[in-house]
Write an enzyme that holds these catalytic residues in place. Structure first.
Site, PDB file in Angstrom:
ATOM      1  CB  SER A  27      -0.925   0.019   1.224  1.00  0.00           C
ATOM      2  OG  SER A  27      -1.666   1.230   1.249  1.00  0.00           O
ATOM      3  CE  LYS A  30     -11.352  -1.496  -1.228  1.00  0.00           C
ATOM      4  NZ  LYS A  30     -11.310  -0.953  -2.599  1.00  0.00           N
ATOM      5  CG  ASP A  35     -13.022   2.014  -3.822  1.00  0.00           C
ATOM      6  OD1 ASP A  35     -11.991   2.684  -3.615  1.00  0.00           O
ATOM      7  OD2 ASP A  35     -13.198   0.886  -3.348  1.00  0.00           O
ATOM      8  CB  ALA A  40     -18.219  -9.423 -10.419  1.00  0.00           C
ATOM      9  N   GLY A  89     -15.188  -5.834  -5.161  1.00  0.00           N
ATOM     10  CA  GLY A  89     -15.556  -4.634  -4.427  1.00  0.00           C
ATOM     11  C   GLY A  89     -15.473  -3.364  -5.247  1.00  0.00           C
ATOM     12  CB  THR A 141     -17.306 -16.560 -12.163  1.00  0.00           C
ATOM     13  OG1 THR A 141     -16.014 -17.094 -11.855  1.00  0.00           O
ATOM     14  CG2 THR A 141     -18.384 -17.537 -11.731  1.00  0.00           C
ATOM     15  CD  GLU A 188     -22.296 -19.010 -13.400  1.00  0.00           C
ATOM     16  OE1 GLU A 188     -22.685 -19.790 -14.293  1.00  0.00           O
ATOM     17  OE2 GLU A 188     -21.103 -18.643 -13.270  1.00  0.00           O
ATOM     18  NE  ARG A 189     -17.842 -12.963  -7.475  1.00  0.00           N
ATOM     19  CZ  ARG A 189     -16.790 -12.284  -7.012  1.00  0.00           C
ATOM     20  NH1 ARG A 189     -15.561 -12.624  -7.396  1.00  0.00           N
ATOM     21  NH2 ARG A 189     -16.948 -11.276  -6.179  1.00  0.00           N
TER      22      ARG A 189
END
Length: 270
Positions: free
Chosen positions: A15, A66, A100, A125, A127, A149, A151-152
């Site tokens: 970070s 998050k 964000d 998909a 945060g 994916t 579905e996500r």
């Protein structure tokens, strides 16, 4: 005694938020300090309560914490809809926010890109994708979500509303009508700098390509954008602007954005 602020995550050594915020505090002559703390998911609640008990001024949360903060603390309406928190303030209890999406929108505005009525394709998909999808939809953008994916992507699209979700197999067709492509995944992040989800052949010259990955500053995706004659937008300013909004929430003071940007850029060049 110095007012302490911090960022929690796992991992957290990468970070550059401490460099950025400490530069802002120094520039404004504020007796504050900002540090990074490694916290595992199962310890997040205790860490937040501990920071409050020790008199911290506020916290940032990064991956993978998050979404875990939801249900642990009170959240503002936007963060609740997004289902993720990246900023926690302690002035009046413990309250969570998500900056964000604001950071992403201001980054594009900096680049001269208006999102209203634009077709926006979000890759991922997680945060950050959630924050951008909710914030941009509320601002009038037409958002699609593509994820490895499917579905996500479809689940997130249903939660946002008025949004389509699908897998990566239909990217070629979708990109033809896309005005703004946003990568919210970690694909292309150091050390895997050669990785890329979309190549130049899939892009068009009227496309704006925004990669929220900021290390390296010019990712493979942005290199592909340049090769296609598209407009590349680096992710460093999203980091700066979401951090600046958190600074404003904590302190009520207008943040020195230029100072924060300079510190972030210098940290990435080390």
């Amino acid at each position: 005694m110095k007012q302490v602020f911090g960022v929690l995550g796992d991992p957290i050594a990468h970070s550059i938020s401490p460099v950025m915020h400490n530069a802002a505090f120094e520039a404004l002559g504020m007796d504050c300090t900002y540090h990074a703390f490694r916290v595992e998911k199962q310890n997040l609640g205790d860490a937040i309560k501990g920071a409050k008990a020790m008199g911290f001024g506020g916290l940032n949360l990064t991956v993978p914490l998050k979404e875990n903060a939801i249900g642990l603390i009170e959240t503002d309406p936007l963060a609740a809809r997004i289902g993720a928190v990246n900023t926690i303030d302690f002035k009046d209890g413990i309250k969570g926010y998500n900056t964000d999406g604001i950071g992403a929108r201001k980054t594009l505005e900096d680049a001269g890109v208006d999102i209203e009525d634009k077709n926006v394709l979000v890759l991922g998909a997680g945060g950050a994708a959630r924050a951008i999808a909710f914030t941009f939809t509320e601002a009038g953008a037409k958002v699609n979500i593509a994820n490895r994916t499917p579905e996500r992507a479809m689940t997130l699209a249903a939660e946002v509303g008025k949004v389509n979700g699908f897998g990566l197999d239909v990217l070629d067709r979708c990109l033809e009508d896309t005005d703004i492509l946003i990568n919210t995944t970690t694909v292309g992040m150091d050390p895997n700098i050669g990785d890329c989800i979309v190549n130049a052949e899939q892009m068009h010259s009227d496309l704006t390509v925004f990669d929220i990955v900021y290390n390296p500053l010019k990712t493979r995706l942005l290199q592909e954008a340049e090769a296609a004659g598209a407009t590349p937008v680096t992710g460093i300013m999203m980091l700066v602007y979401q951090g600046a909004e958190a600074f404003r929430i904590w302190t009520g003071v207008e943040p020195p954005v230029d100072v924060m940007k300079k510190a972030a850029m210098e940290a990435l060049r080390l």
